[in-house]
Design an enzyme around this catalytic site. Structure first.
Site, PDB file in Angstrom:
ATOM      1  N   HIS A 103       0.823  -1.201   0.000  1.00 39.82           N
ATOM      2  CA  HIS A 103       0.000   0.000   0.000  1.00 39.82           C
ATOM      3  C   HIS A 103       0.857   1.251   0.000  1.00 39.82           C
ATOM      4  O   HIS A 103       0.538   2.252  -0.619  1.00 39.82           O
ATOM      5  CB  HIS A 103      -0.919  -0.006   1.221  1.00 39.82           C
ATOM      6  CG  HIS A 103      -2.131  -0.850   0.986  1.00 39.82           C
ATOM      7  ND1 HIS A 103      -2.964  -1.262   1.991  1.00 39.82           N
ATOM      8  CD2 HIS A 103      -2.638  -1.353  -0.154  1.00 39.82           C
ATOM      9  CE1 HIS A 103      -3.937  -1.988   1.470  1.00 39.82           C
ATOM     10  NE2 HIS A 103      -3.757  -2.055   0.178  1.00 39.82           N
ATOM     11  N   GLU A 141       3.525 -13.899 -24.953  1.00 40.22           N
ATOM     12  CA  GLU A 141       4.405 -14.011 -23.792  1.00 40.22           C
ATOM     13  C   GLU A 141       4.955 -15.424 -23.626  1.00 40.22           C
ATOM     14  O   GLU A 141       5.907 -15.636 -22.901  1.00 40.22           O
ATOM     15  CB  GLU A 141       3.633 -13.628 -22.522  1.00 40.22           C
ATOM     16  CG  GLU A 141       3.196 -12.175 -22.528  1.00 40.22           C
ATOM     17  CD  GLU A 141       2.464 -11.790 -21.261  1.00 40.22           C
ATOM     18  OE1 GLU A 141       3.034 -11.044 -20.469  1.00 40.22           O
ATOM     19  OE2 GLU A 141       1.317 -12.242 -21.076  1.00 40.22           O
ATOM     20  N   CYS A 183       5.117  -4.210 -25.428  1.00 41.74           N
ATOM     21  CA  CYS A 183       4.716  -3.417 -24.258  1.00 41.74           C
ATOM     22  C   CYS A 183       5.460  -3.827 -22.985  1.00 41.74           C
ATOM     23  O   CYS A 183       5.087  -3.439 -21.900  1.00 41.74           O
ATOM     24  CB  CYS A 183       3.207  -3.500 -24.035  1.00 41.74           C
ATOM     25  SG  CYS A 183       2.611  -5.148 -23.737  1.00 41.74           S
TER      26      CYS A 183
END
Ligand code: PEP
Ligand code: MG
Length: 757
Positions: free
Chosen positions: A371, A613, A684
């Protein structure tokens, strides 16, 4: 419950006697001797011993009832040696009916312990540090009960007070300073990139618990209630300020879920129970945290581990309220250029520091889903994680450099290193000013070929950069990122709102939504697969989507709704064979049909793409290009599989280079096949954002690159300064070479021709 009440009564009585011993006269050693006698008697054990951690990580027997008295101050175990060392090393209790057959059992003849068969021991903990070990032993095989362990842990809380008082071992000794003050360079993973230069501030929790045994449990409950209420309102205020200050996005949600954590009933109930057992409120908070840490020590799930650091943060706050601390850091005494160092850090703790002075954060733990990383990103502060040894090496006030590009933490750098780092920060600032001016110049090569530069995104806070960078659109929107920072699975309505916000903010520019790419190292808090030996090759991404079609269909439904009236681009991750892509397309069609039947507005067009991938797909290219409307190379994953080299393993980082003959050959053949089929191909992965790699990609025939937003201006400059035909010829030649890497040859080529890299 009756059992529990009885347990509390027993625990309270024991604690009362302990308190009297602690308050009574005599030396610390005498009090310790009394305590081991009392525990042995009370817990009906033949032996009770206390080991204390001394300088050099050695556990020394300090007091015993039942072992030979001459072993006291003689028997010493290394941390990790024997069962006692095991308890200290792992900071976890052991309960063994047959201790002698445990693999870690170490026989010490001077203690005379051979007749004792069973053993229960707990660590003596303070502030997450192991100060010693408390052990009981019995001659016969005894199955110690969980409540007995609870009692021993409670006693260990009291002993922690005695050990930490410095009367047994001086505080100086327990923190002996052996490291030489030399420059140090430590590797880390990048949680948020950027460069930072400043002085080390150690984020210390440093709370002193003065009393562990309660006089009056009811009064402790009242104190606890009041402190919890104070903590809640202080947190609310902090969140309010943060939300006003920052630009909106997931970090607000992160803070809200963190705030909910503070209301977790299970957590508060466990603290109340420890108070019922006779501890003061602050000792109870600390004890529950010790227990939680011990229980979670084995947990590998990165999400849970991160929530543990949120919990540390809350414990710290609660303790501050209970002990009358100010609940925050003493900002006034801190330097103006803070490099904050911590084992873990909660998001609210980060906000305690003055944003203007914070240059970077370095954590010993921490993962990309932490977080604190999400909040740091919103505030644009560089963060490094998993920087092992940082706390041991650093001194408060040390000069430190945080290199969030290469994942390095430098302490006490030599002057020349510091100067060149400062220079590269300044150069970077100048460059970004320059890039800002070139934002509107099209990425066209010198011979007139347009290269499309897209950006990757995952959070709403990333989106303003679309405009700032001048990218052509979003080539990869990682939808799992917002899923990872939430507390529960977002339903269709929540997802629709989120995707709609993304599309609103991107205006006319295209966005490629990649469906959930979870599993592997990307864990969701509310949904767990089973533990896997090899998660990178495990049940992840589209495999999960096809096996749990409801999840995928909900996501597709939300995407269709959000994109009503405009073009929708959907991309599936980790496609391994064309049949999988075909099945995924069927789900898109089912959702389209469903929406149509219900009279919902549909997207004006739907384009479905696949990520390249998994190498297996390379041998199905004609079928792939018939089934996919576009294909994006996820080079991070593709090359980890091609080179069988874990992308997250720092020991293998840069060991194999995609800019090598096999890498270039693969890219050349793939881009040729896409061109022949008339299908758009992009890259990407991270390499698309590195100018030298981007140069090679363009040379291999790629016309679409998607990268981190901050990389767009640099790659634009590369594109605008290159001449395609000679570059393409060079790349063809390099693909035939025998080199390990052709990176330097490309670099030399670029330098000779004035290509900006
Ligand atoms: C990739 O694998 O290159 C990619 C872009 O996906 P991710 O990094 O999210 O796995
Ligand atoms: Mg990937």
């Amino acid at each position: 419950m009756a059992q529990q009440v009885l347990g509390w009564a027993g625990s309270r009585r024991l604690l009362r006697v302990l308190r009297d011993i602690m308050k009574g006269g005599g030396t610390a050693q005498e009090r310790l001797d009394q305590i081991v006698r009392l525990i042995a008697q009370d817990m009906v054990a033949e032996v009770c011993s206390v080991y204390v951690m001394r300088a050099g990580e050695v556990l020394e027997l300090f007091a015993t009832q039942g072992l030979k008295p001459e072993a006291v101050h003689t028997t010493r175990l290394r941390n990790g040696e024997g069962l006692v060392g095991n308890i200290a090393l792992n900071a976890r209790p052991l309960r063994l009916a047959d201790a002698q057959n445990h693999p870690d059992f170490a026989y010490r003849p001077e203690t005379g312990e051979d007749p004792f068969q069973s053993l229960m021991g707990v660590p003596i903990l303070r502030d997450g540090r192991v100060l010693g070990v408390l052990v009981i032993q019995n001659a016969t095989q005894r199955n110690y009960a969980e409540e007995e362990q609870e009692t021993l842990e409670t006693v260990a809380m009291v002993l922690a007070e005695l050990v930490a008082s410095g009367e047994l071992v001086s505080a100086e000794e327990s923190q002996s300073d052996t490291a030489a003050l030399l420059p140090v360079r430590l590797p880390a993973i990048v949680l948020n990139d950027g460069l930072g230069l400043g002085r080390v501030v150690l984020h210390e929790r440093g709370i002193v618990i003065r009393q562990t045994v309660a006089e009056d449990p009811e009064a402790e409950h009242d104190r606890l209630r009041a402190a919890v209420a104070e903590m809640h309102s202080a947190l609310d205020e902090l969140m309010r300020q943060a939300n006003l200050a920052a630009t909106g996005g997931e970090h607000e949600e992160v803070l809200a879920s963190y705030r909910m954590f503070a209301e977790d009933r299970g957590w508060l109930n466990r603290i109340r129970e420890a108070v019922n057992g006779g501890l003061t409120a602050e000792a109870a908070v600390q004890k529950v945290q010790n227990d939680t840490r011990a229980r979670m020590a084995e947990v590998r799930d990165p999400y849970i581990r991160e929530r543990l650091s949120d919990l540390d943060d809350l414990v710290n706050r609660l303790l501050h309220h209970l002990t009358g601390g100010d609940g925050g850091s003493a900002s006034d005494q801190l330097p103006d250029d803070i490099v904050l160092l911590a084992r873990t850090l909660g998001p609210a703790e980060l906000l305690d520091y003055d944003r203007e002075r914070l240059r970077a954060v370095v954590l010993e733990e921490g993962s990309p889903t932490a977080h604190v990383a999400v909040v740091a990103r919103a505030l644009d502060i560089p963060v490094l994680g998993r920087c092992r040894g940082a706390l041991a090496e650093a001194r408060a006030g040390d000069e430190a450099l945080v290199d969030g590009d290469t994942g390095q933490f430098l302490l006490r750098p030599a002057e020349s290193v510091r100067d060149s780092f400062a220079e590269s920060m300044a150069a970077r600032a100048r460059r970004s000013a320059l890039y800002a001016e070139t934002r509107d110049q099209p990425p066209v090569t010198r011979d007139g070929t347009r290269i499309n530069l897209f950006m990757n995104a995952g959070l709403l806070v990333d989106l303003p950069q679309l405009d700032e960078s001048g990218a052509d659109g979003i080539g990869l929107y990682r939808t799992e990122v917002p899923f990872m920072v939430r507390r529960e699975f977002p339903d269709v309505a929540a997802q629709t709102r989120l995707y709609r916000r993304v599309l609103e903010q991107t205006g006319d520019k295209p966005v490629v939504f990649r469906t959930l790419d979870v599993g592997g190292d990307k864990a969701l808090p509310y949904w767990r697969g089973s533990e896997e030996e090899n998660p990178a090759m495990g049940w992840r991404a589209l495999r999960i989507g096809l096996d749990r079609p409801v999840i995928l269909r909900h996501q597709l439904r939300a995407l269709l709704r959000a994109a009503a009236g405009r073009e929708l681009r959907i991309m599936f991750p980790m496609v391994t064979e064309v049949a999988e892509l075909a099945r995924a397309r069927t789900l898109v069609e089912l959702e389209r049909g469903r929406a149509r039947k219900r009279g919902e507005d549909l997207p004006s067009a739907i384009r479905v793409g696949a990520m390249m991938e998994v190498p297996g797909l390379l041998w199905q290219l004609p079928q792939l290009f018939q089934t996919a409307d576009f294909v994006a190379v996820g080079s991070n994953d593709l090359f980890q599989y091609v080179f069988a080299s874990d992308r997250g393993n720092p020991r293998l980082a840069r060991r194999y280079d995609p800019l090598s003959p096999p890498g270039l050959r693969l890219l050349l053949e793939l881009s040729q096949a896409a061109r022949d089929a008339g299908v758009d191909l992009s890259v990407c992965g991270e390499m698309a954002g590195q100018p030298i790699d981007a140069l090679a990609l363009v040379g291999c025939g790629l016309r679409n690159l998607s990268m981190a937003p901050r990389a767009v201006p640099a790659v634009r400059a590369t594109v605008r300064s290159l001449d395609l035909p000679p570059l393409a010829r060079l790349v063809q030649q390099l693909a035939e070479a025998h080199d390990h890497s052709v990176r330097e040859r490309l670099r030399g080529y670029a330098r000779d021709r004035g290509i900006v890299i």
